[in-house]
Design an enzyme around this catalytic site. Structure first.
Site, PDB file in Angstrom:
ATOM      1  N   ASP A 271       0.828  -1.249   0.025  1.00 48.74           N
ATOM      2  CA  ASP A 271      -0.016  -0.049   0.071  1.00 48.74           C
ATOM      3  C   ASP A 271       0.949   1.222   0.115  1.00 48.74           C
ATOM      4  O   ASP A 271       0.315   2.172  -0.727  1.00 48.74           O
ATOM      5  CB  ASP A 271      -0.716  -0.049   1.372  1.00 48.74           C
ATOM      6  CG  ASP A 271      -2.202  -0.828   1.199  1.00 48.74           C
ATOM      7  OD1 ASP A 271      -2.565  -1.455  -0.088  1.00 48.74           O
ATOM      8  OD2 ASP A 271      -2.743  -1.271   2.169  1.00 48.74           O
TER       9      ASP A 271
ATOM     10  N   HIS B  91      -3.467   4.562   4.837  1.00 50.32           N
ATOM     11  CA  HIS B  91      -3.577   5.414   3.446  1.00 50.32           C
ATOM     12  C   HIS B  91      -3.695   6.859   3.893  1.00 50.32           C
ATOM     13  O   HIS B  91      -3.165   7.688   2.963  1.00 50.32           O
ATOM     14  CB  HIS B  91      -4.996   5.057   2.752  1.00 50.32           C
ATOM     15  CG  HIS B  91      -4.810   3.694   2.207  1.00 50.32           C
ATOM     16  ND1 HIS B  91      -3.999   3.058   1.216  1.00 50.32           N
ATOM     17  CD2 HIS B  91      -5.863   2.591   2.603  1.00 50.32           C
ATOM     18  CE1 HIS B  91      -4.291   1.947   0.888  1.00 50.32           C
ATOM     19  NE2 HIS B  91      -4.995   1.744   1.616  1.00 50.32           N
TER      20      HIS B  91
ATOM     21  N   HIS C  65      12.459  48.569 -24.155  1.00 48.85           N
ATOM     22  CA  HIS C  65      11.797  47.785 -23.240  1.00 48.85           C
ATOM     23  C   HIS C  65      12.322  47.621 -21.801  1.00 48.85           C
ATOM     24  O   HIS C  65      13.185  47.010 -21.382  1.00 48.85           O
ATOM     25  CB  HIS C  65      12.134  46.226 -23.792  1.00 48.85           C
ATOM     26  CG  HIS C  65      11.262  45.115 -23.219  1.00 48.85           C
ATOM     27  ND1 HIS C  65      11.016  44.473 -22.225  1.00 48.85           N
ATOM     28  CD2 HIS C  65       9.939  44.747 -24.061  1.00 48.85           C
ATOM     29  CE1 HIS C  65      10.074  43.583 -22.062  1.00 48.85           C
ATOM     30  NE2 HIS C  65       9.290  43.976 -23.065  1.00 48.85           N
TER      31      HIS C  65
END
Length: 468
Positions: free
Chosen positions: A270, A293, A371
């Site tokens: 798991d 879990h 710029h």
């Protein structure tokens, strides 16, 4: 901590393969199909029973419920109990695969990953033309659930290893440990470890109609309380058995344990499946104490967040005061670009798979005149151009006469700008191959950093063409 491109190729499966069964909690018949997937796509589920066949990536951010397995949900579409399937794919060293389902839950099969592993093995493994990424653990990372006392951590190690330690505090099932020292041992040592439950949990689940696909062949039931005649009758009906008894080792009959510590091995299975949700291979040793879990997926979320932050700010560790591998004159001997459009000054690292270069941004750059007047900012397109020139060094390094070639853009994807670049900044560029160079075509991931932060990133594809 470090995210690195290894010299190992990513893998998928050679062909599609299906298997059918019932969902443990839904009791519905379901067919699961493993399908090959392209490089860098990762693991993902697709619901073919829903309109549009929605895809849910195996990502910790989609975890919504961990009460009876790990459930993922994206835009209202759910995948239940994903862990056994994901463990099988990681355990078989598969990086990219699509898992198609015609229901919300994979078939439980025998409660382990065994049948999924056999299906993947039957489909065959295919190497892809892309290198595998790996997250190298250099410090201990941990997560503790104060309420349950569960803890999971990862520490530095030469390879991905997992140890699971469980203590259920019952006479029938006390303390158990299990260890996976190498992923290649998963099939032999872990894959056939079946899911398990305690009798008191089974009674509650049956009472609430929450376990419809289970029988004594896909869940080990440990008897942790006296088995009353009433409970015995309920179990006979639920499991469709004429008689039920308790074995000397404390489990309900009709099953023989595959391993004395099968419960701990299944908990390890798991953990492996839940940590697949991190989305990258781990080079470290995971130690899980009383895993479940919830704690598994919380740890996966924590790891995923750390890795995403490091990916954004994974500034190459180079000494800018040391002599470079290539100075600007050597760069001009390889690249056709000249002022005012040569946008890299030095190359510090160059290998078959990656290149690192720099540019010192000064107020004398011609583009700052417009710029922007009074607020100079380097145009984002020129940052990407400089990144591409860095990649040009990588691809032109593969030919004996780079001065006879030009490099042309073919494609730019996933271009993102994160920070402004201004006069006085030193830009550090890193480009790494996504796929090997073939026929002069280079597909790479590029990053630009300044002031210790990620400024821009992009996937670039370019091709070199001989002109002389």
């Amino acid at each position: 901590m470090a995210i690195v491109n290894t010299d190992l190729k990513q893998k998928t499966i050679k062909k599609a393969i299906s298997l059918s069964g019932v969902g443990l909690h839904t009791g519905k018949n379901v067919t699961l199909t493993f399908k090959p997937s392209i490089a860098n796509s990762g693991l993902a589920f697709r619901r073919v029973d829903l309109e549009g066949n929605p895809i849910i990536e195996a990502d910790a951010c989609y975890v919504t419920n961990t009460q009876r397995g790990t459930c993922l949900e994206k835009n209202g579409v759910m995948i239940q109990t994903s862990e056994h399937v994901l463990a099988a794919l990681v355990g078989m060293d598969v990086d990219n695969a699509l898992i198609e389902l015609n229901a919300s839950e994979p078939p439980i099969m025998d409660g382990s990953s065994k049948f999924f592993v056999e299906a993947i093995e039957k489909a065959g493994i295919l190497e892809l033309d892309a290198f595998r990424e790996e997250y190298i653990v250099t410090d201990v990372i941990s997560y503790t659930d104060e309420e349950s006392g569960s803890e999971i951590l990862v520490m530095p190690s030469k390879e991905y290893q997992i140890t699971a330690m469980v203590d259920f505090g019952t006479k029938v099932l006390g303390t158990q440990n299990a260890t996976l020292n190498k992923i290649s041992d998963f099939k032999k040592d872990i894959s056939n470890a079946r899911t398990f439950s305690f009798l008191h949990e089974i009674e509650m689940l049956l009472e609430h109609g929450l376990i419809k696909g289970g029988d004594l062949n896909n869940a080990i039931v440990y008897v942790d309380k006296a088995l009353s005649a009433e409970t015995m009758e309920k179990l006979k009906i639920a499991f469709k058995k004429d008689s039920i008894s308790i074995k000397p080792n404390g489990i309900l009959d009709n099953l023989t344990l595959h391993h004395p510590n099968e419960a701990a091995r299944h908990k390890l299975l798991d953990v492996l499946g839940d940590l697949a949700l991190i989305g990258i291979r781990i080079k470290g040793k995971v130690i899980a104490n009383k895993p479940g879990h919830f704690v598994n997926t919380q740890f996966a979320k924590k790891m995923s967040k750390i890795i995403k932050n490091e990916r954004r700010n994974n500034v190459p560790n180079i000494d800018l005061n040391q002599p470079p591998l290539m100075d600007v004159m050597q760069i001009m001997a390889m690249l056709p670009h000249r002022q005012p459009f040569l946008l890299i000054d030095k190359v510090f690292e160059l290998s078959e798979n990656h290149v690192i270069a720099t540019k010192n941004v000064t107020m004398n750059e011609s583009f700052f005149a417009g710029h922007f007047p009074g607020a100079p900012v380097m145009p984002g397109v020129l940052i990407i151009e400089a990144m591409a020139q860095t990649g040009g060094v990588l691809v032109l390094n593969t030919v004996p006469d780079p001065e006879n070639y030009l490099t042309f853009f073919m494609k730019m994807d996933n271009v993102k700008f994160k920070q402004k670049v201004m006069p006085g900044d030193t830009l550090i560029f890193k480009c790494s191959l996504i796929t090997p160079i073939r026929r002069g075509i280079c597909h790479m991931q590029g990053y630009a950093y300044a002031n210790g932060k990620l400024c821009a990133e992009a996937e670039l594809m370019a091709q070199i063409s001989k002109v002389k």
